[in-house]
Design a protein around this motif. Structure first.
Motif, mmCIF file in Angstrom:
data_model
loop_
_atom_site.group_PDB
_atom_site.id
_atom_site.type_symbol
_atom_site.label_atom_id
_atom_site.label_comp_id
_atom_site.label_asym_id
_atom_site.label_seq_id
_atom_site.Cartn_x
_atom_site.Cartn_y
_atom_site.Cartn_z
ATOM 1 N N PHE A 1 -3.731 -11.599 14.423
ATOM 2 C CA PHE A 1 -4.840 -12.518 14.159
ATOM 3 C C PHE A 1 -4.878 -13.550 15.284
ATOM 4 O O PHE A 1 -3.856 -14.182 15.568
ATOM 5 C CB PHE A 1 -4.621 -13.263 12.839
ATOM 6 C CG PHE A 1 -4.706 -12.398 11.615
ATOM 7 C CD1 PHE A 1 -5.892 -12.274 10.915
ATOM 8 C CD2 PHE A 1 -3.576 -11.728 11.156
ATOM 9 C CE1 PHE A 1 -5.971 -11.476 9.776
ATOM 10 C CE2 PHE A 1 -3.647 -10.936 10.007
ATOM 11 C CZ PHE A 1 -4.840 -10.812 9.319
ATOM 12 N N ASP A 2 -6.039 -13.707 15.895
ATOM 13 C CA ASP A 2 -6.157 -14.724 16.943
ATOM 14 C C ASP A 2 -7.095 -15.839 16.484
ATOM 15 O O ASP A 2 -8.309 -15.700 16.563
ATOM 16 C CB ASP A 2 -6.663 -14.092 18.246
ATOM 17 C CG ASP A 2 -6.489 -15.042 19.434
ATOM 18 O OD1 ASP A 2 -6.064 -16.197 19.227
ATOM 19 O OD2 ASP A 2 -6.798 -14.629 20.564
ATOM 20 N N GLU A 3 -6.523 -16.890 15.980
ATOM 21 C CA GLU A 3 -7.274 -18.050 15.474
ATOM 22 C C GLU A 3 -8.431 -17.628 14.571
ATOM 23 O O GLU A 3 -9.595 -17.973 14.803
ATOM 24 C CB GLU A 3 -7.776 -18.904 16.645
ATOM 25 C CG GLU A 3 -6.623 -19.337 17.550
ATOM 26 C CD GLU A 3 -6.894 -20.656 18.263
ATOM 27 O OE1 GLU A 3 -7.617 -21.502 17.692
ATOM 28 O OE2 GLU A 3 -6.357 -20.840 19.366
ATOM 29 N N PRO A 4 -8.100 -16.898 13.500
ATOM 30 C CA PRO A 4 -9.156 -16.313 12.668
ATOM 31 C C PRO A 4 -9.992 -17.340 11.907
ATOM 32 O O PRO A 4 -11.069 -16.989 11.429
ATOM 33 C CB PRO A 4 -8.381 -15.426 11.690
ATOM 34 C CG PRO A 4 -7.032 -16.061 11.615
ATOM 35 C CD PRO A 4 -6.766 -16.569 13.005
ATOM 36 N N LYS B 1 -1.225 -17.933 24.246
ATOM 37 C CA LYS B 1 -1.073 -17.326 22.917
ATOM 38 C C LYS B 1 -1.939 -16.070 22.778
ATOM 39 O O LYS B 1 -1.465 -15.032 22.336
ATOM 40 C CB LYS B 1 -1.449 -18.338 21.821
ATOM 41 C CG LYS B 1 -0.709 -19.654 21.901
ATOM 42 C CD LYS B 1 -1.128 -20.613 20.794
ATOM 43 C CE LYS B 1 -2.588 -21.007 20.830
ATOM 44 N NZ LYS B 1 -2.973 -21.805 22.020
ATOM 45 N N SER B 2 -3.206 -16.204 23.133
ATOM 46 C CA SER B 2 -4.104 -15.038 23.012
ATOM 47 C C SER B 2 -3.631 -13.925 23.925
ATOM 48 O O SER B 2 -3.607 -12.751 23.529
ATOM 49 C CB SER B 2 -5.545 -15.412 23.386
ATOM 50 O OG SER B 2 -6.058 -16.345 22.476
ATOM 51 N N THR B 3 -3.260 -14.292 25.123
ATOM 52 C CA THR B 3 -2.823 -13.270 26.072
ATOM 53 C C THR B 3 -1.600 -12.546 25.529
ATOM 54 O O THR B 3 -1.502 -11.322 25.613
ATOM 55 C CB THR B 3 -2.505 -13.923 27.432
ATOM 56 O OG1 THR B 3 -3.636 -14.690 27.846
ATOM 57 C CG2 THR B 3 -2.196 -12.876 28.476
HETATM 58 MG MG MG Z 1 -6.461 -18.314 22.437
#
Ligand code: MG
Ligand code: ADP
Length: 258
Positions: free
Chosen positions: A178-181, A58-60
């Motif tokens: 937004f990455d797991e804010p 997901k982050s990638t």
């Molecule tokens: Mg991640």
């Protein structure tokens, strides 16, 4: 759902409403393939929630959209600008895309106001007065104008994350990632950050949010994307996604987090 044209061409800027297009994106870390044939179109104004198990990519995926990560195959086009290694294009895309991370990544030695004005002044050449006026506008919008002269360590986690959102908005992005804010926040501070994000969504911001806050997904997402093992396994509007998940992996995942 893909709007890739029959001839495979990418529309010129502004020709259609697609603001992000990922086509056949593949990425490896050494021998390990982290993204496997990612195809994703995002329309201007669309709100997307990305969820999935830890390590699913997901982050990638979202970091590929603003070139924080390189990929080896495929194509990413953001508002008509194709992402490649040309510095001009990377700069152009970074101007359009704001990003908020799990760890707020504020500069500890700068005040809240300075955190918000640094990039507009240094990267955009905005005057200090104008940058400060803009910063105060967005700090007011995230409801902490009174904290402007303080340093990050003097603020709660929720306040710091709202500063991070305001700081991104100061660059007037067209898209917010937004990455797991809310993952690093104490539970009582999650709501204030989600409320800020809901406000942005209601204002029509194009948003891609990696989050496991499914209440947020139900409330604002136009589409929920489920990733596993480097692939988009399933995507649907929240009503369908939660009530009728198609894949066993999705059902297992939802069973664990809901
Ligand atoms: Mg991640
Ligand atoms: P998620 O955000 O869904 O948890 P990530 O995109 O962070 O997943 O990571 C996907 C996979 O890629 C994980 O297995 C992770 O260990 C691996 N990975 C992430 N970053 C790197 C890196 N810089 N080098 C090697 N492997 C990485």
């Amino acid at each position: 759902m893909s709007t890739v044209q029959p001839n495979g061409s990418v529309p010129e800027r502004g020709q259609d409403q697609t603001i992000i297009r990922m086509e056949g994106v593949q990425k490896w870390y050494g021998d390990f393939q982290v993204l496997k044939d990612i195809n994703l179109d995002v329309r201007a104004g669309e709100r997307i929630v990305v969820c999935g198990p830890s390590g699913s990519g997901k982050s990638t995926l979202i970091r590929c959209i603003n070139h924080l990560e390189k990929f080896q195959k495929g194509k990413v086009v953001v508002d008509g600008i194709e992402l490649n290694d040309k510095a001009n294009n990377v700069d152009a895309i970074r101007r359009e895309v704001g990003m908020v991370f799990q760890q707020f990544n504020l500069f500890p030695h700068l005040t809240i106001l300075e955190n918000c004005t640094l990039a507009p002044i240094q990267a955009r050449g905005v005057s200090k007065e104008e940058a400060e006026a803009t910063a105060m506008k967005y700090l007011t919008r995230v409801r902490i104008p009174d904290q402007a002269k303080k340093y990050p360590s003097q603020l709660s986690g929720g306040q710091q994350q709202r500063v991070a959102i305001a700081r991104a908005l100061c660059m007037t992005p067209k898209i917010m990632l937004f990455d797991e804010p809310t993952s690093a926040l104490d539970p009582e501070m999650v709501k204030e950050v989600l409320d800020t994000m809901i406000g942005l969504a209601e204002d029509g911001m194009t948003m891609l949010c990696v989050t496991h806050e499914m209440g947020f997904a139900r409330k604002v997402a136009d589409r929920v994307i489920f990733m596993a093992d480097g692939r988009i396994v399933e995507q649907a509007p929240p009503e369908t996604f939660f009530s009728n998940p198609q894949h066993e992996m999705t059902r297992n995942f939802l069973g664990q987090i809901l």
